[in-house]
Design an enzyme around this catalytic site. Sequence first.
Site, mmCIF file in Angstrom:
data_model
loop_
_atom_site.group_PDB
_atom_site.id
_atom_site.type_symbol
_atom_site.label_atom_id
_atom_site.label_comp_id
_atom_site.label_asym_id
_atom_site.label_seq_id
_atom_site.Cartn_x
_atom_site.Cartn_y
_atom_site.Cartn_z
ATOM 1 N N GLY A 117 1.028 -1.289 -0.058
ATOM 2 C CA GLY A 117 0.164 -0.118 -0.028
ATOM 3 C C GLY A 117 0.923 1.271 -0.078
ATOM 4 N N GLU A 162 -0.376 2.869 6.774
ATOM 5 C CA GLU A 162 -0.679 3.802 5.797
ATOM 6 C C GLU A 162 -1.559 4.970 6.052
ATOM 7 O OE1 GLU A 162 1.165 3.729 3.105
ATOM 8 O OE2 GLU A 162 1.921 1.610 3.315
ATOM 9 N N HIS A 217 0.537 7.370 7.861
ATOM 10 C CA HIS A 217 1.344 8.701 6.934
ATOM 11 C C HIS A 217 0.484 9.498 6.559
ATOM 12 C CE1 HIS A 217 4.993 6.394 6.363
ATOM 13 N NE2 HIS A 217 4.434 5.213 5.918
ATOM 14 N N TRP A 268 11.958 5.165 11.721
ATOM 15 C CA TRP A 268 13.434 5.224 11.445
ATOM 16 C C TRP A 268 13.927 6.394 10.861
ATOM 17 C CZ3 TRP A 268 10.544 2.175 8.592
ATOM 18 C CH2 TRP A 268 10.910 2.053 7.360
ATOM 19 N N VAL A 316 9.359 12.684 16.165
ATOM 20 C CA VAL A 316 8.504 12.504 17.459
ATOM 21 C C VAL A 316 9.581 12.197 18.624
ATOM 22 C CG1 VAL A 316 7.044 10.650 18.374
ATOM 23 C CG2 VAL A 316 6.701 11.445 16.174
ATOM 24 N N THR A 365 9.616 8.273 20.425
ATOM 25 C CA THR A 365 10.114 7.050 19.816
ATOM 26 C C THR A 365 11.543 6.868 19.577
ATOM 27 O OG1 THR A 365 9.932 8.319 17.725
ATOM 28 C CG2 THR A 365 8.101 6.739 18.364
ATOM 29 N N ASP A 405 2.295 -8.010 10.453
ATOM 30 C CA ASP A 405 1.143 -7.582 10.993
ATOM 31 C C ASP A 405 1.149 -7.917 12.539
ATOM 32 O OD1 ASP A 405 0.548 -6.447 8.765
ATOM 33 O OD2 ASP A 405 -1.566 -7.264 8.493
HETATM 34 ZN ZN LIG Z 1 5.309 3.419 5.401
#
Ligand SMILES: [Zn+2]
Length: 424
Positions: A188, A228, A231, A239, A249, A252, A289
């Site tokens: 995706g 997605e 995003h 990373w 952020v 993290t 997942d």
């Molecule tokens: Zn991505």
Amino acid sequence: MKFSSVFILFFMLEMSVAQAQRNCGTAGYIQQLITTDPFIKNSFNKAAAQITAVSNNSAARDIVADEIINLPVVIHILYNTSIQNISLAQVQSQLTVLNNDYSNLNADRINTPTVFATLVADTRIRFCLAQVDPQGRRTTGIIRKYTKTDFFSPEDAMKYAAQGGDDAWDCKRYLNIWVCNMGGRTLGYSSIPGGPAATDGVVISYDVFGTTGNVRSPYDKGRTATHETGHWLGLKHIWGDAICGTDDVDDTPVQQYYNYGCPTFPHVTNCSPNGNGDMYMNFMDFTNDDCMNLFTKGQKIRMRALFAENNIRNSFLLSFACDSTLAQGGALPAIDTTVAVQPFAGLKIYPNPLQSIVTIEYIGELKASVLKTINIFNVTGNKVYSGTVISAKTNINTAGLAKGVYILSIQEGATRITKKLIKE
Ligand SMILES: [Zn+2]
């Protein structure tokens, strides 16, 4: 090295790892957009700067502090074969995953390592299949359309009816998700804030969408859409798409590169800030997942910053499309996106959904000399309350209002703020 040889090398590298690793097309897609249209980079940078500015400004953040943000979703299913015409149950299973993941109600949250547990967030962002279409008619929020296209690439053809896809609904009110055959490699990709309206949204391959029906392991838990949509809500890869890069952020940990499969905790690298290592179970990594299970509080701040006043997705706070009772076959109630700058950065309205009293509180400066009128309208535009702001904190009795959606409008001099209120 010339562009063509870089591209070929990149392509070969990608092919060699394609079967074993998550393949999110977003970074490559954005890079391609910038290459094609150098001016779009300014738009992306401006959007990112807005997100950062609100994230760093606690008063601006308070405006959308912890109010539930409902995102009406329209699913454009494009099928060339019957197997790609996924079932209603498969669509619904994806909505369930999105709502669980964004509210930290995912069953596998128990797998979050204890050292990261205090960072985990309920983003207070929720998703519904749109109940009202852009013409004001009832809808299921699902469009099914046959396409002659065998498979699509991350170049946006699925977003245009003229190219074998389906046109986007108004991206100020709807999160567009296109579900189509991505050919088995790219799972995706997503637009990012600052991109063109016609291509705003998320694309997910039909075989990694949801948790039932035609889904393939190890991408069968609906996390491609969770990732997605992250995003689309302004999050970067954890990373930072660079060796030991930054995702902007705070909470993290810096990590060297992406993780795939499912590492064993702790996964420590050269740039790990401490022995806890990578947060490879973050939804914005590349793990399988069933390995991912969290967004952090810092990621939540950045996502919600998009909905602050003057920011790119602010209009969603006034979107009615989740409420089927508003389908009247006419235009939806107008969304007033009047740009309100100061003094509203210091204004809070709570609670919402309403209880018997709604409070309008000026936490910034209250200029008593400027008349401030308050009106509340129902969805058909009838005024159900009228008054004025007379002190820093004004309480309005809303006990008599019927269940439903209302628009609060505060006029202050030449400036106006509008806000959607919900009475449950
Ligand atoms: Zn991505």
